[in-house]
Design an enzyme around this catalytic site. Structure first.
Site, short mmCIF file in Angstrom:
data_model
loop_
_atom_site.label_atom_id
_atom_site.label_comp_id
_atom_site.label_asym_id
_atom_site.label_seq_id
_atom_site.Cartn_x
_atom_site.Cartn_y
_atom_site.Cartn_z
N GLU A 92 0.83 -1.19 0.00
CA GLU A 92 0.00 0.00 0.00
C GLU A 92 0.88 1.26 0.00
O GLU A 92 1.97 1.28 0.57
CB GLU A 92 -0.91 0.01 1.22
CG GLU A 92 -1.96 -1.08 1.11
CD GLU A 92 -3.00 -1.01 2.22
OE1 GLU A 92 -4.18 -1.20 1.92
OE2 GLU A 92 -2.63 -0.79 3.38
N CYS A 105 3.54 8.55 1.36
CA CYS A 105 4.15 7.57 2.27
C CYS A 105 4.37 6.29 1.48
O CYS A 105 3.41 5.68 1.01
CB CYS A 105 3.19 7.35 3.45
SG CYS A 105 3.76 6.11 4.60
N CYS A 112 6.61 -7.15 6.86
CA CYS A 112 7.71 -6.59 7.64
C CYS A 112 8.18 -7.62 8.65
O CYS A 112 7.37 -8.30 9.27
CB CYS A 112 7.26 -5.32 8.36
SG CYS A 112 8.60 -4.51 9.26
N CYS A 116 6.57 -5.13 15.15
CA CYS A 116 6.15 -4.26 16.27
C CYS A 116 4.73 -4.67 16.67
O CYS A 116 3.87 -4.86 15.80
CB CYS A 116 6.19 -2.80 15.85
SG CYS A 116 7.80 -2.27 15.28
N CYS A 345 -0.81 5.69 10.19
CA CYS A 345 0.45 5.08 10.56
C CYS A 345 0.24 3.72 11.22
O CYS A 345 -0.55 3.60 12.15
CB CYS A 345 1.17 6.02 11.52
SG CYS A 345 2.82 5.54 11.87
S1 SF4 Z 1 5.99 -0.18 12.66
FE1 SF4 Z 1 7.38 -1.92 12.98
S2 SF4 Z 1 6.29 -3.74 12.21
FE2 SF4 Z 1 5.24 -1.90 11.43
S3 SF4 Z 1 6.09 -1.61 9.39
FE3 SF4 Z 1 7.25 -0.29 10.81
S4 SF4 Z 1 8.99 -1.57 11.46
FE4 SF4 Z 1 7.51 -2.94 10.50
#
Ligand code: SF4
Length: 353
Positions: A92, A105, A112, A116, A345
């Site tokens: 996206e 963005c 990922c 997190c 975000c």
């Molecule tokens: S916030 Fe953390 S898990 Fe999410 S995309 Fe960014 S680095 Fe990856």
């Protein structure tokens, strides 16, 4: 014969391709301008190239945009694209407009690996890195949508900034990210100033100095907690690179870029987790210890289906901000954008929506 995709090649690589089909290197410069200054995707329309050359280029090369799978515009005009690449992988990209400008963005990986705990993207495992071309072409899709070709002057463009903050950890894919940002900031093409590009990382400490030495763009760090104990609870990457290592790497960034090139520390406000006055005091002590030119970006948490955290109350967020500002640090509260289309975000995701 398989055709070579031109989006994502460096200037030197483009020149080498042009030479390889028997053309003079200066043709590469013309082609670069057609691709990145004018946004042209059809060789046939490149009017200052001869008919024969246009045919030859079309025989050997492609200029491709990713496929737009879906496109959503939120009530606050935030614009989100779900894009698909040649191998079917999807990511996206989001445009966040302000009054007379705005930031695109962009994503750097499919999924990922950082994981997190507060992040929707992080719940989608890593599939692969994006190529430089796939990173650059996200911005080109946004420009297509807003008709910003040929590249407008920096004062008149709506798509004025780039934040490398979408899906993925950019410093887990540094080579392609560096290559892509060099293309995006090249003055003869898309020409986004390096001062208008921000790379945001979860804190891959050994790679952080590259943001200064290789790119010279702005740096943002997802900090989100004032100490290792808390940070490790929400960001497992903290067990690899603890706060001390991350902040020392930030010092190296500022050694190159200068103290006045502020580093933004992103701080997600999570209810009863990291939002107390004690947390603010600890954060201030941390910044003083490492003597960083720093500012904060306090982010109200956008819950997503299935997440375990709740947003802090408005009062607490404002009190937190006031404490940081009293200590001399800018600490604006980010206005949540695109919430109704899950474009804010940490909400981006390309599967199982
Ligand atoms: S916030 Fe953390 S898990 Fe999410 S995309 Fe960014 S680095 Fe990856």
């Amino acid at each position: 014969m398989e055709k070579t995709e031109l989006i994502g090649l460096s200037k030197d690589e483009l020149a080498a391709q042009i030479e390889a089909i028997g053309e003079k290197p200066f043709r590469a410069k013309q082609l670069w301008q057609w691709i990145y200054y004018r946004g042209e995707t059809d060789f046939e329309k490149m009017s200052n190239l001869s008919k024969d050359l246009r045919a030859k280029l079309a025989e050997h090369f492609t200029i491709t945009r990713p496929k737009i799978v879906t496109e959503q515009i939120s009530s606050d005009k935030t614009h989100k694209w779900l894009l698909e690449f040649a191998d079917g992988q999807r990511i996206e990209t989001v445009y966040i407009p302000e009054e007379d400008r705005g930031a695109v963005c962009i994503s750097t990986q499919v999924g990922c690996a950082v994981g997190c705990r507060f992040c929707h993207t992080g719940s989608q495992k890593i599939t692969r890195n994006l190529t430089a071309g796939e990173i650059v072409s996200q911005f080109m899709v946004a420009r297509d949508a807003y008709g910003e070709w040929p590249s407008p002057t920096s004062e008149t463009r709506y798509l004025s900034n780039i934040v490398v903050m979408g899906m993925g950890e950019p410093l887990h894919n540094p080579d392609n990210v560096i290559k892509a940002l060099k293309i995006l900031s090249d003055g003869e093409g898309i020409a986004i100033s390096k001062r208008r590009i921000t790379l945001s990382t979860s804190g891959i400490a050994p790679k952080i100095p590259l943001v200064a030495t290789e790119l010279g763009v702005k740096l943002a760090i997802s900090l989100h907690a004032p100490n290792d104990e808390k940070r490790s609870q929400i960001m497992p990457i903290n067990d690899r690179f603890c706060i001390d290592e991350v902040l020392k790497a930030c010092q190296k960034y500022q050694d190159v870029m200068g103290f006045s090139r502020m580093i933004t520390f992103e701080y997600l406000m999570l209810k009863d987790f990291n939002d107390s006055p004690e947390d603010a005091k600890e954060l201030i002590a941390l910044m003083k210890k490492y003597k960083l030119g720093a500012k904060f970006n306090l982010i109200p948490f956008n819950p997503w289906p299935g997440c375990n955290y709740q947003p802090s109350s408005n009062n607490k967020v404002h009190a937190f901000s006031r404490m940081l500002e009293a200590a001399g640090y800018e600490a604006p509260i980010r206005v949540a954008r695109g919430q109704d289309i899950l474009a804010a975000c940490g909400q981006l995701k390309s599967k199982n929506q």
